[in-house]
Scaffold this active site. Sequence first.
Site, short mmCIF file in Angstrom:
data_model
loop_
_atom_site.label_atom_id
_atom_site.label_comp_id
_atom_site.label_asym_id
_atom_site.label_seq_id
_atom_site.Cartn_x
_atom_site.Cartn_y
_atom_site.Cartn_z
N ARG A 37 66.85 -26.73 54.76
CA ARG A 37 67.32 -28.09 54.46
C ARG A 37 68.50 -28.49 55.37
NH1 ARG A 37 66.99 -28.60 47.82
NH2 ARG A 37 64.77 -29.11 47.78
N LYS A 198 50.73 -24.25 35.79
CA LYS A 198 50.44 -25.07 34.63
C LYS A 198 49.85 -26.44 34.95
CE LYS A 198 53.87 -23.13 31.53
NZ LYS A 198 55.13 -23.42 30.84
N GLY A 355 58.41 -26.98 45.78
CA GLY A 355 58.93 -25.68 45.35
C GLY A 355 58.34 -24.44 46.00
N GLY A 378 60.75 -31.42 43.46
CA GLY A 378 60.45 -32.50 42.52
C GLY A 378 60.13 -33.83 43.20
C1 3PG Z 1 65.98 -29.95 44.58
O1 3PG Z 1 66.43 -28.86 44.91
O2 3PG Z 1 64.83 -30.12 44.15
C2 3PG Z 1 66.85 -31.15 44.78
O3 3PG Z 1 68.02 -30.81 45.44
C3 3PG Z 1 67.14 -31.84 43.47
O4 3PG Z 1 67.83 -30.99 42.60
P1 3PG Z 1 67.75 -31.24 41.05
O5 3PG Z 1 66.35 -30.89 40.62
O6 3PG Z 1 68.79 -30.38 40.42
O7 3PG Z 1 68.01 -32.71 40.81
MG MG Z 2 64.45 -29.57 41.43
#
Ligand code: 3PG
Ligand code: MG
Length: 398
Positions: A37, A198, A355, A378
């Site tokens: 990142r 899931k 993820g 997310g």
């Molecule tokens: C992540 O790592 O998905 C983003 O930095 C957002 O983090 P968060 O899910 O804690 O909002």
């Molecule tokens: Mg997250």
Amino acid sequence: MDKFRTLDSVELKGKRVLLRVDLNVPVENGVVTDATRIERVAPAITEIADKGGKVILLSHFGRPKGKRDPKQSLKPVAAEVARIIKRPVRFAEDCIGEVTERAVAAMKPGDILCLENTRFHAGEEKNDPAFVATLAKLGDLWVNDAFSAAHRAHASTEGLGHVLPAYAGPSMLAELGALERALENPQRPVAAIIGGAKISTKLDLLANLLKKVEVLIVGGAMANTFLLALGKKVGKSLTEPDLADTARKIIDEARSAHREVVLPVDGVVAKKFEAGAPSRTVLVPDVGEGDMILDIGPRTVEHVVSVLARSRTLIWNGPFGAFEMQPYDNGTIEVAEAAAELTQAGKLVTVAGGGDTVAALNAAGVTDRLTYVSTAGGAFLEWLEGKPLPGVEVLRVQ
Ligand code: 3PG
Ligand code: MG
């Protein structure tokens, strides 16, 4: 591409630029273990600095829930930023307040200052107008280069865009361009690989993708629930029996919309999910009562690869098997290798993210050979679900 405000023709000399980046990187014992990142936002930092802007880095880190927590300080991350961009990066112990204001006032054109974790203040996640106003005092303009945090309507990811001139940063633009190429305006046919454990967390995603792609390839433990829905025996495999009806409905909907759903026809099974536990490859009808399906088998790999070979675009979210343990990473690696080869041959546009996906593709060693790998978790999922992302919406040209 959709129209976003960019920095192209903005005079940055002497301007205080609040640059929202996502420095929420994995850190173990004060050491950044994956700097992807940071590498993605490095060009934004150096470009703005080279144009004479004063670069003020804003980011959250972890989830300190509005309280100061030394374990969730951005200080070690700021040091890693300096190492990567090979320039000094000063650090302010807070993101607002007198000390911070003084540090900003002392900046010269081209200087870089990283502010402490924005989530040390409750106003960040609340997108509190008073907190937004306090942050806004520090800058002349706001640049959002943090796609991976754009699903959050927080002060530093969204609120600032309403009170300061707002621009999309270069990695934000690259991300949006890649996503548009994969889902909004793709070369067809489009295939999507959706893996993970899931179905319950991916219902909106599956529903949206069924409208957008020709082939849905289901991997990971999610596939077990689909097999269950079709009356197959999956032994002791991880499933969500409550969602079998939902899985059945998804298959029916796909059929009536003439979409193809690809499910495993064979698998690698073991009695235990343990390193070194004996495993074997079986066809789905031969999965025994005590078996857990932990990866796809060679026939499924072959079928998936044949689907990719007749596709022009691939969206990939989620690994096939329990890839974190050998030998159950094999299915993901083989499919990833095929996707990389097709991509390199110019036959496939491959966009992956979310993820575990990046970790799996890194482990497979293919990341550099795919069209685009998003570092977002997310945010990538919500975008695939077709939801507007607040941190992106605020950057659109009205
Ligand atoms: C992540 O790592 O998905 C983003 O930095 C957002 O983090 P968060 O899910 O804690 O909002
Ligand atoms: Mg997250």
